[in-house]
Structures are given as structure tokens and as C-alpha cells.
Scaffold this active site. Structure first.
Site, PDB file in Angstrom:
ATOM      1  N   ASP A 162      -2.306 -18.138  -0.196  1.00 59.37           N
ATOM      2  CA  ASP A 162      -3.534 -18.891  -1.118  1.00 59.37           C
ATOM      3  C   ASP A 162      -3.955 -20.084  -0.397  1.00 59.37           C
ATOM      4  OD1 ASP A 162      -0.755 -19.909  -1.081  1.00 59.37           O
ATOM      5  OD2 ASP A 162      -0.979 -20.558  -3.268  1.00 59.37           O
TER       6      ASP A 162
ATOM      7  N   ASP B   4      -6.330  -7.231   4.177  1.00 55.90           N
ATOM      8  CA  ASP B   4      -7.345  -6.629   3.618  1.00 55.90           C
ATOM      9  C   ASP B   4      -8.282  -7.665   3.014  1.00 55.90           C
ATOM     10  OD1 ASP B   4      -8.750  -4.427   2.766  1.00 55.90           O
ATOM     11  OD2 ASP B   4      -7.974  -4.810   0.577  1.00 55.90           O
TER      12      ASP B   4
ATOM     13  N   TYR C 103       0.496  -1.226   0.007  1.00 57.02           N
ATOM     14  CA  TYR C 103      -0.112   0.023  -0.073  1.00 57.02           C
ATOM     15  C   TYR C 103       0.861   1.269   0.070  1.00 57.02           C
ATOM     16  CZ  TYR C 103      -4.669  -2.175   1.054  1.00 57.02           C
ATOM     17  OH  TYR C 103      -5.801  -2.848   1.021  1.00 57.02           O
TER      18      TYR C 103
ATOM     19  N   ASP D  78     -12.007  -9.657   4.471  1.00 56.14           N
ATOM     20  CA  ASP D  78     -13.230  -9.601   3.897  1.00 56.14           C
ATOM     21  C   ASP D  78     -13.814 -11.029   3.730  1.00 56.14           C
ATOM     22  OD1 ASP D  78     -13.271  -6.798   3.431  1.00 56.14           O
ATOM     23  OD2 ASP D  78     -13.854  -6.939   1.315  1.00 56.14           O
TER      24      ASP D  78
ATOM     25  N   LYS E 285       3.793 -15.206   1.780  1.00 53.80           N
ATOM     26  CA  LYS E 285       3.972 -16.000   0.497  1.00 53.80           C
ATOM     27  C   LYS E 285       5.462 -16.087   0.326  1.00 53.80           C
ATOM     28  CE  LYS E 285       2.290 -17.414  -3.508  1.00 53.80           C
ATOM     29  NZ  LYS E 285       1.505 -18.696  -3.505  1.00 53.80           N
TER      30      LYS E 285
HETATM   31  C1  IPM Z   1     -10.339  -1.640   4.469  1.00 52.00           C
HETATM   32  C2  IPM Z   1     -10.646  -0.915   2.986  1.00 52.00           C
HETATM   33  C3  IPM Z   1      -9.505  -0.036   2.655  1.00 52.00           C
HETATM   34  C4  IPM Z   1      -8.232  -0.626   2.572  1.00 52.00           C
HETATM   35  C5  IPM Z   1      -9.587   1.120   1.598  1.00 52.00           C
HETATM   36  C6  IPM Z   1     -11.114   1.803   1.404  1.00 52.00           C
HETATM   37  C7  IPM Z   1      -8.594   1.956   1.071  1.00 52.00           C
HETATM   38  O1  IPM Z   1     -10.690  -1.703   2.008  1.00 52.00           O
HETATM   39  O2  IPM Z   1     -10.239  -0.859   5.436  1.00 52.00           O
HETATM   40  O3  IPM Z   1     -10.182  -2.681   4.566  1.00 52.00           O
HETATM   41  O4  IPM Z   1      -7.846  -1.205   1.589  1.00 52.00           O
HETATM   42  O5  IPM Z   1      -7.534  -0.817   3.737  1.00 52.00           O
HETATM   43 MG    MG Z   2     -10.821  -3.803   2.897  1.00 46.90          MG
END
Ligand code: IPM
Ligand code: MG
Length: 355
Positions: free
Chosen positions: A220, A244, A142, A248, A188
């Protein structure tokens, strides 16, 4: 009476709606527990760009650093997607995290028994899942240099220094000591040099925590194991982008991304925010799930303010709301007794806070 100064950053999309509900719940618990909040709003994201031309005005950083904690909604939306990268809402958020030095992003994924049918996975696979993703938040791909693009080529760099790995590893081990004492570090290392350094340094740090079991897993494989057998995980330690993605994925074990809170902490101040985005498609309709933000407010009470009893009360009220069958639309198909609006759920949770 104790007075806490909280910076509220509502942001874009559903951000304002969900923050309003968290404030409702915070005020309810404060009046019962004998403390008080002073809120100060600050701008970030698309709304900040529209008003000031900058997705992260300096004033927002200053205000945040002067408060006891930051409660943040969400940023971004299609309206700002074509701006140059440094003007985009997401760049504001990344700079914010960097300026505040919040290097550790804690993302608990806990399956509520009340929502056992809401996950796309079978109940027996997810019952009892209790994972803490510890994601490094201000390094990795990032932020790495060099980065850039031309019409023909785009590039980013995944960089981690030893010091960055050491401090996030300590966080993961300390958190594991208070949980089931297992850390699984994700990398990785079979392909990336940065990951081999990550693995070596995490292993070195683990020597200071003989009571915690350390394992390593390729990212993975981890993505697969999370859906195959999520109960094998206690603390998952990850770099920025792997965390990240995996957080999710972990959210879907729990049924809805609208449920998962997070805390971003460092040496100075903590930022408490839902893991989901600004959901521009449903913004302004009053149907967003405020639970992730209310649960983030509970993490704020617990970790930033040390108001553990108040945090427990909020968590209990969320659970009661779900067990009584009150659901927002995202969870309407799952044992809902009543489908509620964003503000109805906030009010129910506020009312369920016990003396
Ligand atoms: C998160 C979001 C952010 C990230 C974005 C909105 C920049 O996806 O907080 O997980 O990638 O960190
Ligand atoms: Mg995110």
C-alpha cells in the site's frame, strides 16, 4: 546467415495490429544486421477458443517451446467474459505462462524525455524515472489452491513456497547488479503470513549480493510512493498480483500504458509482450499504439537472441520517432507534430532504424 525461429501469438483485440508493426520493425532491423526471422503463428485467447474450443491449444505450447522466442500481442474481450473460467482467454494466458515456466516478468518503466508532458504527474517528479518491476509470474494468488466459488462464497489462496521466492529474488538481485544496485521488495508482511515468508527469504537471498542494497516496503505504501517520489526506486521485486497492479500504476508515470514492454523469462524460453491488454474498444480502428510491442520485440532481441546492437537500434528508432513528434492518438495532446495510425508509427520506426 543466422536464422531465428519466432512464434507469433497475435491474440485478440488490437493484438494482430500491434504484432504486425513489431514484425515490420524486426524485419527492418534484421536486414540491416544480417540475420533473418522465420515466423510461425500460433493461437491463444478468444480467437483460439472460437476456432478450437480451447483458449490454449496444445499446439501453441509445442510450437512455442520449439522456437527461439515468443512474441505475444494481447488476449481477451467482452465477447468471452461470460465463459466458464477455464475457457476464458485469461486462463489460456495463465496456463501458457505456467507451461513455459516463465516465472520472472520484467517490466521496465522508463520515462522518455520526449514525453515528459504526457504523464499526469509533474515533469520534475518523473524526469529520469527508470524502474524495473520484477514480478513473480507463475505463483501467488493467481495459481494458489484451494480456490473456488459457490453462489454465496468465492475464495482464492495466496501461496508462495521458499523455492519460488528464492528464484525470483535471485533474478531481481542479478538485474539490480547491472543497474543502480538497489532492490525494493514489496509485500504485505504486516498482515499476510505468505508475505512474511517472502520478506524473510528475500532477506536471506540478499546475503549473496552484498553489493546490492535491499529495502522492504508494504504494497500500500509502495502504491503511494510510486506517485509521490518514483525516482527512489530502481528494481521493485514483487509477487504476482502486487506486480500486476504496481506495473499498471508505473506505466502512467510514463504517459501511456501503450508504451510499456515486458519480458517473461524462465529456464526454457522467453515470452515478450506489451503490458497492456487487448483494448477491444479500439480494436480494428488502426489507432492503437504499437510502441509497447515494438519495445517488447527489442527486449526479445536483447535478452532472448543476444542481438544487443539490433535492440539498441530499435530503441533509438523509437526515441527518434517520439522526439520528432509522431504520436498515436493516446499521446496526441502531448507535443504531437503529427498524429499517426498504428501502421504509420510502425513504418516510421522501421524507417528510422539506422545502418
Ligand atoms: C498482465 C495482465 C494479465 C495478468 C491478465 C490478462 C491475465 O493483466 O499481463 O498484466 O493479470 O497477469
Ligand atoms: Mg496486468
Amino acid at each position: 546467415m543466422k536464422n531465428y525461429k519466432i512464434t507469433l501469438i497475435k491474440g485478440d483485440g488490437i493484438g494482430p495490429e500491434i504484432i504486425d508493426e513489431a514484425v515490420k520493425v524486426l524485419d527492418a532491423v534484421a536486414s540491416l544486421c544480417d540475420f533473418h526471422f522465420n515466423y510461425d503463428e500460433a493461437l491463444m485467447g478468444g480467437v483460439a477458443y472460437d476456432i478450437t474450443g480451447d483458449p490454449l491449444p496444445q499446439e501453441t505450447i509445442t510450437k512455442s517451446l520449439q522456437s527461439d522466442a515468443v512474441l505475444f500481442g494481447a488476449i481477451g474481450g467482452p465477447k468471452w467474459d461470460d465463459l466458464p473460467r477455464e475457457k476464458r482467454p485469461e486462463s489460456g494466458l495463465l496456463r501458457f505462462r505456467k507451461e513455459l515456466g516463465v516465472y520472472a516478468n520484467l517490466r521496465p518503466a522508463v520515462v522518455y524525455d520526449e514525453l515528459i508532458n504526457a504523464s499526469s504527474l509533474k515533469p520534475e517528479i518523473i524526469k529520469g524515472v527508470d524502474i524495473m518491476v520484477v514480478r513473480e509470474l507463475i505463483g501467488g494468488i493467481y495459481f494458489g489452491e484451494p480456490k473456488g466459488r459457490t453462489d454465496e462464497k468465492g475464495w482464492n489462496t495466496m501461496v508462495y513456497t521458499r523455492d519460488e521466492i528464492v528464484r525470483i529474488a535471485h533474478q531481481a538481485f542479478r538485474i539490480a547488479q547491472k543497474r543502480d544496485k538497489r532492490v525494493c521488495s514489496i509485500d504485505k508482511a504486516n498482515v499476510l503470513d505468505v508475505s512474511q515468508l517472502w520478506r524473510d527469504v528475500v532477506t536471506e537471498v540478499s546475503a549473496e549480493y552484498p553489493d546490492v542494497e535491499l529495502t522492504h516496503m508494504y504494497v500500500d505504501n509502495a502504491a503511494m510512493q510510486l506517485v509521490l517520489n518514483p525516482k527512489q526506486f530502481d528494481v521493485m521485486l514483487t509477487g504476482n498480483i502486487f506486480g500486476d497492479i504496481l506495473s499498471d500504476e508505473a506505466s502512467m508515470l510514463c504517459g501511456s500504458i501503450g508504451l510499456l514492454p515486458s519480458a517473461s523469462v524462465g529456464e526454457k524460453i522467453g515470452v515478450y509482450e506489451p503490458i497492456h491488454g487487448s483494448a477491444p474498444d479500439i480494436a480494428g480502428q488502426g489507432i492503437a499504439n504499437p510502441i509497447a510491442t515494438i519495445a517488447s520485440a527489442s527486449m526479445m532481441l536483447r535478452y532472448a537472441l543476444g542481438e544487443v546492437e539490433a535492440a539498441d537500434k530499435v530503441d533509438a528508432a523509437i526515441k527518434k520517432t517520439l522526439s520528432e513528434g509522431y504520436r498515436t492518438g493516446d499521446l496526441a495532446q502531448f507535443d504531437a507534430k503529427e498524429v499517426c495510425s498504428t501502421s504509420e508509427i510502425g513504418s516510421i520506426i522501421a524507417n528510422y532504424i539506422e545502418k
